[in-house]
Design a protein around this motif. Structure first.
Motif, PDB file in Angstrom:
ATOM      1  N   UNK A 169       0.832  -1.199   0.000  1.00  0.00           N
ATOM      2  CA  UNK A 169       0.000   0.000   0.000  1.00  0.00           C
ATOM      3  C   UNK A 169       0.864   1.246   0.000  1.00  0.00           C
ATOM      4  N   UNK A 170       0.267   2.335  -0.467  1.00  0.00           N
ATOM      5  CA  UNK A 170       0.925   3.650  -0.489  1.00  0.00           C
ATOM      6  C   UNK A 170      -0.141   4.681  -0.198  1.00  0.00           C
ATOM      7  N   UNK A 171       0.090   5.523   0.824  1.00  0.00           N
ATOM      8  CA  UNK A 171      -0.957   6.447   1.244  1.00  0.00           C
ATOM      9  C   UNK A 171      -0.343   7.609   2.018  1.00  0.00           C
ATOM     10  N   UNK A 172      -1.205   8.533   2.411  1.00  0.00           N
ATOM     11  CA  UNK A 172      -0.758   9.595   3.318  1.00  0.00           C
ATOM     12  C   UNK A 172      -0.417   9.005   4.680  1.00  0.00           C
ATOM     13  N   UNK A 173       0.446   9.708   5.393  1.00  0.00           N
ATOM     14  CA  UNK A 173       0.921   9.271   6.704  1.00  0.00           C
ATOM     15  C   UNK A 173       0.319  10.157   7.781  1.00  0.00           C
ATOM     16  N   UNK A 174      -0.523   9.592   8.631  1.00  0.00           N
ATOM     17  CA  UNK A 174      -1.126  10.384   9.695  1.00  0.00           C
ATOM     18  C   UNK A 174      -0.107  11.019  10.613  1.00  0.00           C
ATOM     19  N   UNK A 175       1.021  10.330  10.850  1.00  0.00           N
ATOM     20  CA  UNK A 175       2.041  10.854  11.767  1.00  0.00           C
ATOM     21  C   UNK A 175       2.668  12.139  11.246  1.00  0.00           C
ATOM     22  N   UNK A 176       2.617  12.359   9.938  1.00  0.00           N
ATOM     23  CA  UNK A 176       3.176  13.589   9.363  1.00  0.00           C
ATOM     24  C   UNK A 176       2.521  14.831   9.952  1.00  0.00           C
ATOM     25  N   UNK A 177       1.252  14.717  10.327  1.00  0.00           N
ATOM     26  CA  UNK A 177       0.497  15.889  10.782  1.00  0.00           C
ATOM     27  C   UNK A 177       0.647  16.148  12.279  1.00  0.00           C
ATOM     28  N   UNK A 178       1.452  15.353  12.965  1.00  0.00           N
ATOM     29  CA  UNK A 178       1.712  15.605  14.388  1.00  0.00           C
ATOM     30  C   UNK A 178       2.711  16.755  14.501  1.00  0.00           C
ATOM     31  N   UNK A 179       2.199  17.945  14.777  1.00  0.00           N
ATOM     32  CA  UNK A 179       3.056  19.119  14.900  1.00  0.00           C
ATOM     33  C   UNK A 179       3.490  19.717  13.587  1.00  0.00           C
ATOM     34  N   UNK A 180       2.946  19.248  12.468  1.00  0.00           N
ATOM     35  CA  UNK A 180       3.352  19.734  11.152  1.00  0.00           C
ATOM     36  C   UNK A 180       2.127  20.298  10.434  1.00  0.00           C
ATOM     37  N   UNK A 181       2.165  21.574  10.083  1.00  0.00           N
ATOM     38  CA  UNK A 181       1.033  22.203   9.398  1.00  0.00           C
ATOM     39  C   UNK A 181       1.356  22.538   7.948  1.00  0.00           C
TER      40      UNK A 181
END
Length: 304
Positions: A169-181
C-alpha cells in the motif's frame, strides 16, 4: 468542445483523462514501485513449486517482460484509470483491477484490454481465485474511513491472497500531521491543461479530529464554467502503529513500513533504495505478508 463530465463528487474520477493530466506518471514509477517491492520481499506461494518460486525471485525475473502468465497474479485495489495495472500486465503479470467508479473502469477497459477490470467496493469485493499480490496505491486505502471499513478491507485482502502473498500500500501518513502544518497552512492552487482548456483547482485541507479524517475542499474553475464547482472528500488519517495493529489482528506480518522513497516522494522511488523508517514524511508505504491464518502472533515475553 465538449466540457467535462460532472456526475459525482469528484471531477477527476468523472474524467479519467483529466485525472491522468493532473497526476501524470510517464515513467510508471507507481507500477515499478510495486514490482520492485515484490522482487525484494516475495516468498514462494502455493501457486507454484517452491524451487521455481525461489529461482524466480533470486533471478530478479519477477515483473520482467515475458510471455503472459509468467509474472505474479496481482489484484490492484482502487485501480482508477488502470495505468498501473496495464503496465504490469504488459510485463507479464496476470492482473485484475477493482474500483467503484464506472467511468474510471470504462476508461481502463478501453486502454488496457489485457487486464480484467471489475466494479467492486474495497470493503466487500469477492473474486474467483487467489492472488500473489494485492496493491492499493494513491491513498485508496484511506477511503475506508472507519475501523470497521479498514478491517473489512484487510480481511478481504487476507481471503484473496495466497498463503505468503503480499499486500503493498501507499498512502498519506497520519504521523506527518503531528506538529506539522505544512499542508494545512492555506489554499493551494494548481492549473492543468486538458484538451486545450486550463482547469484550475483551489484546494484546502483541514483535520477533522473527532473523526480522525483529513478533509478536503477543492474548488474547480475553467473558462466555460459559469459557477465554481466545489467538491469535498476525506481520507482516514492512519498512524504507523495503528496500521501495524490492524494488520496483525487481520492475519498479516508487517515486512516493511517506510515513509521514503516512494512513487510520490521527492526524490522518487528507485529499485535499490534504502527504506526510510523514521516515518515523519507525508507518505506511508507498507509491505505485509499474509499469514496462514488470522491468529495474532504471541506477544514477546515480559521483560524482567
Amino acid at each position: 468542445m465538449t466540457g467535462p463530465t460532472v456526475a459525482t463528487a469528484n471531477l477527476l474520477t468523472d474524467n479519467p483523462e483529466l485525472y491522468e493530466a493532473q497526476f501524470p506518471d510517464p515513467d510508471h514509477l507507481a507500477a515499478g514501485f510495486v514490482a520492485d517491492l515484490v522482487t525484494r520481499f516475495a516468498a514462494p506461494t502455493d501457486s507454484e513449486p517452491t524451487a521455481a518460486g525461489v529461482a524466480r525471485v533470486a533471478s530478479g525475473r519477477t515483473g520482467a517482460a515475458g510471455p503472459a502468465g509468467v509474472g505474479w497474479r496481482l489484484l490492484d485495489a482502487g485501480c482508477g484509470t488502470g495505468r498501473d495495472a496495464g503496465h504490469l500486465a504488459g510485463r507479464g503479470w496476470t492482473v485484475t483491477g477493482i474500483d467503484t467508479s464506472a467511468r474510471m473502469l470504462a476508461h481502463a477497459r478501453a486502454r488496457h484490454p489485457g487486464v480484467d477490470f471489475v466494479q467492486a467496493d474495497l470493503r466487500s469485493f469477492a473474486l474467483p481465485g487467489r492472488f500473489d499480490v494485492v496493491s492499493c496505491l494513491d491513498s485508496a486505502l484511506l477511503y475506508c474511513h472507519t475501523n470497521a471499513d479498514l478491517v473489512a478491507f484487510l480481511e478481504r485482502c487476507h481471503t484473496q491472497l495466497a498463503p505468503g502473498g503480499l499486500l503493498v500500500t501507499e498512502s498519506r501518513n497520519g504521523a506527518f500531521f503531528l506538529g506539522n502544518t505544512e499542508l494545512l497552512d492555506g489554499v493551494r492552487t494548481r492549473t492543468v491543461l486538458w484538451r486545450g482548456t486550463p482547469y484550475t483547482s483551489h484546494t484546502l485541507l483541514w483535520i477533522d479530529h473527532a473523526e480522525q479524517l483529513l478533509r478536503r475542499r477543492r474548488t474547480w474553475t475553467w473558462p466555460e464554467c459559469a459557477d465554481p464547482l466545489v467538491q469535498t472528500s476525506a481520507w482516514r488519517l492512519l498512524f504507523p502503529m495503528e496500521l501495524r495493529h490492524l494488520l496483525e489482528t487481520t492475519g498479516f506480518e508487517v515486512l516493511a513500513l517506510f515513509d521514503h522513497p516512494g512513487p510520490r516522494t521527492d526524490p522518487p522511488w528507485r529499485a535499490d533504495a534504502a527504506l526510510g523508517t523514521d516515518l515523519r514524511g507525508d507518505r506511508l508505504h507498507l509491505v505485509a505478508r499474509r499469514r496462514a491464518d488470522r491468529t495474532r502472533p504471541d506477544p514477546p515475553p515480559d521483560l524482567p
